[in-house]
Design an enzyme around this catalytic site. Structure first.
Site, PDB file in Angstrom:
ATOM      1  CD  GLU A 245      -2.725   1.212   2.530  1.00  0.00           C
ATOM      2  OE1 GLU A 245      -3.164   0.101   2.886  1.00  0.00           O
ATOM      3  OE2 GLU A 245      -3.014   2.282   3.110  1.00  0.00           O
ATOM      4  CD  GLU A 250      -3.674   7.273   5.157  1.00  0.00           C
ATOM      5  OE1 GLU A 250      -4.737   6.746   5.530  1.00  0.00           O
ATOM      6  OE2 GLU A 250      -2.547   6.896   5.526  1.00  0.00           O
TER       7      GLU A 250
END
Length: 367
Positions: A245, A250
């Site tokens: 990932e 974020e």
């Protein structure tokens, strides 16, 4: 009164005045009159470079500049005369602030001036540093379903999130931007109390290596959790985290103006992922580029330009456990609500609706 007594008293008064004046000057020195001002001009060599000249007058010690690029005030500078050439790769307006310090550490002894500059065009040498392999510019009237798929449903998504991802009802394309909207359905703060969108390119647009840039403006408020990220395209066969990932960006709304970049692999995932963060003062107000340079040896994350590095992931000895990034990955754009991280300090139901706007997603060749 005798002449002697009068002279003595005058001497004492004068001495007191001198002592008072000396005491009134702080350790940083006496306050003096000065002004704060600057001028700017477009460079003759490059329309995306602005040359700043300090025009402040009077007796002062230091300058501090904020060039309006989300980096905040720089360090104090004693150089008052040099022309400062600042690169702005993207068109737009920028608020530039100059703080002039009259004394060393006394913040009340400062003067500030702010001016707005305008950049008329993107720098083509920046937005196309190498050959453009693929992009979605969101110039149509709706989400292009030959590129994107809406993943739908609720159930927490592995992080105890509370949104239900709809089949396109929370995503529109307007004015050249993709707009993902998180909405409140009810005040229960339980699974399904919110709706949002999660767009993926799995099976449609997948990439291995390259320079990736996503230009976006982020939502705000406690409980919101937007992300721009990638997963290994083999996730359905090997699972997570074996697929790898790559979290390009974020953001958790309860910790404003902090953007995160993280890598998850079998060698380190979830709370043990390998990542870092950067302060970005205008993450919620302005568009910024969230970038990734993905080579055979490393993942380098940056904001706006490659010299503003957030994090570098480069295992010295690569194994299947720490480097699953030699295989194709696909994009994910989403806003989550709540969850183990996004909801760590609760959810403020008064903030909804909230949007993440995406100007483009671009992939460039490294060669």
């Amino acid at each position: 009164m005798s002449i002697t007594n009068m002279m003595s008293r005058l001497f004492i008064v004068g001495l007191v005045a001198v002592v008072f004046a000396a005491c009134s000057d702080s350790e940083d020195g006496p306050k003096v009159k000065y002004t704060a001002d600057f001028d700017y001009a477009v460079s003759n060599d490059n329309p995306n470079i602005i040359e700043f000249t300090n025009l402040s007058d009077g007796e002062y010690l230091y300058l501090q500049w904020d060039y309006g690029k989300g980096e905040g005030l720089g360090s104090k500078e004693s150089d008052k005369t040099s022309v400062r050439s600042i690169y702005y790769p993207l068109k737009g307006t920028y608020e530039v602030t100059l703080v002039v310090w009259g004394s060393l550490n006394n913040s009340s002894d400062t003067k500030t001036i702010t001016k707005t500059i305008t950049i008329d065009q993107d720098d083509p040498d920046y937005v196309q540093p190498q050959g453009l392999i693929w992009s979605d510019e969101f110039d149509g009237s709706s989400v292009d379903l030959t590129i994107w798929t809406f993943e739908t449903g609720s159930g927490g998504w592995g992080n105890q999130e509370l949104q239900y991802y709809t089949n396109g009802e929370n995503a529109t394309v307007e004015g050249g931007n993709l707009i993902i909207t998180a909405k409140k359905v009810n005040d229960n703060k339980t699974d399904g109390s919110y709706t949002s969108s999660r767009l993926v390119t799995l099976g449609k647009q997948e990439f291995t290596y390259g320079r990736i840039e996503v230009r976006a403006k982020l939502p705000s408020g406690t409980g919101i959790w937007p992300a721009i990220w990638m997963l290994g395209s083999n996730i359905n066969s090997v699972g997570w985290p074996a697929c790898g990932e790559i979290d390009i960006m974020e953001y958790v709304g309860y910790d404003p103006n902090i953007v995160h970049s993280t890598v998850h692999t079998p060698a380190g995932y979830a709370g043990d992922g390998d990542g870092n963060w950067m302060t970005l003062e205008t993450a919620e107000e302005d568009f910024h580029i969230y970038g990734l340079i993905w080579s055979e040896s490393s993942l380098t994350f940056y904001v706006d330009t490659p010299d503003h590095v957030v994090h570098v992931y480069a295992p010295a000895v690569k194994t299947s456990s720490n480097w699953p990034f030699d295989k194709p990955c696909f994009f994910i754009l989403n806003i989550a609500v709540g969850g183990t991280w996004g909801g760590a300090q609760g959810i403020d139901n008064a903030i909804f609706p909230q949007t993440m706007e995406v100007d483009y997603v671009r992939v460039y060749d490294l060669d």
